[in-house]
Write a protein that holds these residues in place. Structure first.
Motif, PDB file in Angstrom:
ATOM      1  N   SER A  91       3.537   3.379  17.103  1.00 11.32           N
ATOM      2  CA  SER A  91       2.117   3.262  16.793  1.00 11.32           C
ATOM      3  C   SER A  91       1.403   2.718  18.024  1.00 11.32           C
ATOM      4  CB  SER A  91       1.880   2.364  15.582  1.00 11.32           C
ATOM      5  OG  SER A  91       2.410   1.071  15.806  1.00 11.32           O
ATOM      6  N   PHE A 143      -2.301  14.195   2.903  1.00 11.57           N
ATOM      7  CA  PHE A 143      -2.625  13.090   1.990  1.00 11.57           C
ATOM      8  C   PHE A 143      -3.041  13.618   0.623  1.00 11.57           C
ATOM      9  CE2 PHE A 143      -4.231   9.101   0.560  1.00 11.57           C
ATOM     10  CZ  PHE A 143      -5.427   9.358  -0.084  1.00 11.57           C
ATOM     11  N   THR A 162      -5.919  -0.077   9.799  1.00 16.14           N
ATOM     12  CA  THR A 162      -4.552  -0.202   9.307  1.00 16.14           C
ATOM     13  C   THR A 162      -4.487  -0.698   7.873  1.00 16.14           C
ATOM     14  OG1 THR A 162      -4.369  -2.436  10.189  1.00 16.14           O
ATOM     15  CG2 THR A 162      -3.594  -0.639  11.579  1.00 16.14           C
ATOM     16  N   TYR A 188       0.866  -1.174   0.000  1.00 16.00           N
ATOM     17  CA  TYR A 188       0.000   0.000   0.000  1.00 16.00           C
ATOM     18  C   TYR A 188       0.896   1.214   0.000  1.00 16.00           C
ATOM     19  CZ  TYR A 188      -3.547   3.321   1.716  1.00 16.00           C
ATOM     20  OH  TYR A 188      -4.392   4.394   1.870  1.00 16.00           O
ATOM     21  N   ARG A 193      -3.181   0.724  -3.995  1.00 20.64           N
ATOM     22  CA  ARG A 193      -2.892  -0.601  -3.473  1.00 20.64           C
ATOM     23  C   ARG A 193      -2.040  -1.367  -4.474  1.00 20.64           C
ATOM     24  NH1 ARG A 193      -9.132  -2.061  -1.799  1.00 20.64           N
ATOM     25  NH2 ARG A 193      -9.554  -0.072  -0.783  1.00 20.64           N
ATOM     26  N   ASP A 204      -3.589   7.588  -2.858  1.00 18.36           N
ATOM     27  CA  ASP A 204      -3.005   6.304  -2.460  1.00 18.36           C
ATOM     28  C   ASP A 204      -3.271   5.264  -3.539  1.00 18.36           C
ATOM     29  OD1 ASP A 204      -5.632   5.338  -0.034  1.00 18.36           O
ATOM     30  OD2 ASP A 204      -5.740   6.002  -2.115  1.00 18.36           O
ATOM     31  N   TYR A 235      -0.342   7.468  15.969  1.00 20.40           N
ATOM     32  CA  TYR A 235       1.075   7.382  15.654  1.00 20.40           C
ATOM     33  C   TYR A 235       1.787   8.673  16.075  1.00 20.40           C
ATOM     34  CZ  TYR A 235      -0.845   3.936  12.387  1.00 20.40           C
ATOM     35  OH  TYR A 235      -1.530   2.892  11.838  1.00 20.40           O
ATOM     36  N   TYR A 273       2.219  12.022  -0.171  1.00 16.35           N
ATOM     37  CA  TYR A 273       1.905  13.136   0.721  1.00 16.35           C
ATOM     38  C   TYR A 273       2.552  14.407   0.196  1.00 16.35           C
ATOM     39  CZ  TYR A 273       0.146  10.107   4.470  1.00 16.35           C
ATOM     40  OH  TYR A 273      -0.597   9.222   5.224  1.00 16.35           O
ATOM     41  N   GLY A 328       0.998  -4.828   8.136  1.00 18.00           N
ATOM     42  CA  GLY A 328       1.643  -3.973   9.130  1.00 18.00           C
ATOM     43  C   GLY A 328       0.910  -2.660   9.260  1.00 18.00           C
ATOM     44  N   ASN A 329       1.335  -1.850  10.209  1.00 18.77           N
ATOM     45  CA  ASN A 329       0.724  -0.537  10.325  1.00 18.77           C
ATOM     46  C   ASN A 329       1.765   0.556  10.452  1.00 18.77           C
ATOM     47  OD1 ASN A 329       1.624  -0.921  12.901  1.00 18.77           O
ATOM     48  ND2 ASN A 329      -0.302  -0.480  13.908  1.00 18.77           N
ATOM     49  N   LEU A 363       3.967   3.170   8.601  1.00 17.93           N
ATOM     50  CA  LEU A 363       4.142   3.891   7.357  1.00 17.93           C
ATOM     51  C   LEU A 363       5.591   4.345   7.278  1.00 17.93           C
ATOM     52  CD1 LEU A 363       2.442   5.151   4.987  1.00 17.93           C
ATOM     53  CD2 LEU A 363       2.326   7.211   6.389  1.00 17.93           C
ATOM     54  N   ASN A 372      -4.936  -0.542   4.173  1.00 20.40           N
ATOM     55  CA  ASN A 372      -5.249   0.333   3.038  1.00 20.40           C
ATOM     56  C   ASN A 372      -5.961   1.616   3.438  1.00 20.40           C
ATOM     57  OD1 ASN A 372      -4.163  -1.612   1.269  1.00 20.40           O
ATOM     58  ND2 ASN A 372      -6.095  -2.716   1.245  1.00 20.40           N
ATOM     59  N   SER A 373      -5.465   2.219   4.473  1.00 18.52           N
ATOM     60  CA  SER A 373      -6.076   3.457   4.955  1.00 18.52           C
ATOM     61  C   SER A 373      -4.975   4.465   5.244  1.00 18.52           C
ATOM     62  CB  SER A 373      -6.877   3.178   6.228  1.00 18.52           C
ATOM     63  OG  SER A 373      -7.418   4.359   6.748  1.00 18.52           O
ATOM     64  N   PRO A 374      -5.048   5.657   4.623  1.00 20.71           N
ATOM     65  CA  PRO A 374      -3.960   6.620   4.823  1.00 20.71           C
ATOM     66  C   PRO A 374      -3.950   7.173   6.242  1.00 20.71           C
ATOM     67  CG  PRO A 374      -5.753   7.636   3.612  1.00 20.71           C
ATOM     68  CD  PRO A 374      -6.108   6.194   3.745  1.00 20.71           C
ATOM     69  N   LEU A 375      -2.777   7.535   6.691  1.00 15.37           N
ATOM     70  CA  LEU A 375      -2.641   8.235   7.955  1.00 15.37           C
ATOM     71  C   LEU A 375      -2.907   9.717   7.723  1.00 15.37           C
ATOM     72  CD1 LEU A 375      -1.148   5.552   8.593  1.00 15.37           C
ATOM     73  CD2 LEU A 375       0.471   6.914   9.928  1.00 15.37           C
ATOM     74  N   HIS A 376      -3.597  10.319   8.664  1.00 16.37           N
ATOM     75  CA  HIS A 376      -3.869  11.750   8.618  1.00 16.37           C
ATOM     76  C   HIS A 376      -3.011  12.428   9.675  1.00 16.37           C
ATOM     77  CE1 HIS A 376      -7.354  11.399   5.890  1.00 16.37           C
ATOM     78  NE2 HIS A 376      -7.445  10.210   6.431  1.00 16.37           N
ATOM     79  N   ILE A 416       1.308   5.621  -0.571  1.00 14.69           N
ATOM     80  CA  ILE A 416       0.632   6.907  -0.420  1.00 14.69           C
ATOM     81  C   ILE A 416       1.576   8.024  -0.848  1.00 14.69           C
ATOM     82  CG2 ILE A 416      -0.597   8.430   1.191  1.00 14.69           C
ATOM     83  CD1 ILE A 416      -0.740   6.032   3.130  1.00 14.69           C
ATOM     84  N   TYR A 476      -6.306   4.107  15.472  1.00 17.01           N
ATOM     85  CA  TYR A 476      -4.869   3.856  15.429  1.00 17.01           C
ATOM     86  C   TYR A 476      -4.138   5.198  15.465  1.00 17.01           C
ATOM     87  CZ  TYR A 476      -6.451  -0.722  13.900  1.00 17.01           C
ATOM     88  OH  TYR A 476      -7.077  -1.926  13.831  1.00 17.01           O
ATOM     89  N   SER A 515       1.762  -0.808  19.571  1.00 22.67           N
ATOM     90  CA  SER A 515       1.757  -1.951  18.669  1.00 22.67           C
ATOM     91  C   SER A 515       3.086  -2.100  17.935  1.00 22.67           C
ATOM     92  CB  SER A 515       0.590  -1.874  17.681  1.00 22.67           C
ATOM     93  OG  SER A 515       0.441  -0.588  17.156  1.00 22.67           O
TER      94      SER A 515
END
Lengths: 112, 114
Positions: free
Chosen positions: B48, A46, B98, A32, A51, A49, B33, A36, A97-98, A100, B100-104, A34, B31, B55
């Motif tokens: 995070s 943002f 988490t 994934y 996939r 994005d 960060y 910015y 994962g989470n 970025l 496929n979702s952008p961080l803001h 993105i 979530y 996490s």
């Protein structure tokens, strides 16, 4: 004095021209991505994005292209405007994962 | 449009002091960060946080750092015994999920350690 840091590559374009900003990523497990935009004194904003199961995605005036074979990502901005002047970062997330991870950034300068 | 807000915008502190950077993530996000950006360098992941626990964390996030969600809206980063090299922009970010979702991101707190 100025701090020593990374020298940002700079892309200078004329207002109205199209811009292409490139990014190479190294983690083949990333799925994934993105783009910015970061203006001076602000946080990353943002833009768009994509996939890993896609190779192209379009937004308003922006298009992101993904080439997984060579691990390359690009951001195309149509009809670039002075307000597009900023630093652009690509970022990736590894599957499941989470975290970025940001690339090094490219400074876009739009000449009126 | 909902946004991540951070306070203060600029914090000046003396070496060895403790600072707390505050963030209010977007309200329905789960979530959270913290990232850091040293002047002229790229944005680096710190930590995070989900479901009231860390996490993931990077090598930068050592025992000097801690995070907390003291209530239903705030998310804080505490830096104990600050060092000169802690001077940077600190960005808070949040996302609803988490996958496929952008961080803001917020607009950051500029920390200057003297």
């Amino acid at each position: 004095g100025e701090s020593v840091g990374l020298h940002l590559p700079t892309l200078s374009v004329q207002e109205g021209d199209n811009s292409i900003i490139n990014c190479a990523y190294s983690n083949s497990a990333s799925d994934y991505f993105i783009w910015y935009k970061q203006e001076s004194g602000k946080g990353p904003q943002f833009i768009i994005d994509i996939r890993s199961n896609m190779d192209k995605r379009q937004g308003q005036r922006v298009t992101v292209l993904l080439n997984k074979t060579v691990k390359h990502l690009s951001l195309q901005i149509a009809a670039t405007q002075p307000g597009d002047s900023a630093v652009y970062f690509c970022a990736e997330i590894e599957n499941a994962g989470n975290m970025l991870t940001f690339g090094g950034g490219t400074r876009l300068m739009v000449k009126p | 449009e909902p946004e991540v807000t951070q306070t203060p915008s600029h914090q000046v502190t003396q070496m060895g002091q403790e600072v707390i950077l505050r963030c209010v993530p977007i309200s329905n996000h789960l979530y959270f960060y913290w990232y850091r950006q040293i002047l002229g360098q790229k944005v680096e992941f710190l930590v995070s946080f989900y479901n009231n626990e860390i996490s993931e964390k990077s090598e930068i996030f050592d025992d000097q750092f801690s995070v907390e969600r003291p209530d239903g809206s705030n998310f804080t980063l505490k830096i104990r015994s600050t060092k000169l090299e802690d001077s940077a922009m600190y960005f808070c970010a949040s996302t609803a999920r988490t996958s496929n979702s952008p961080l803001h991101f917020g607009n950051g707190t500029r920390l200057t350690v003297t």
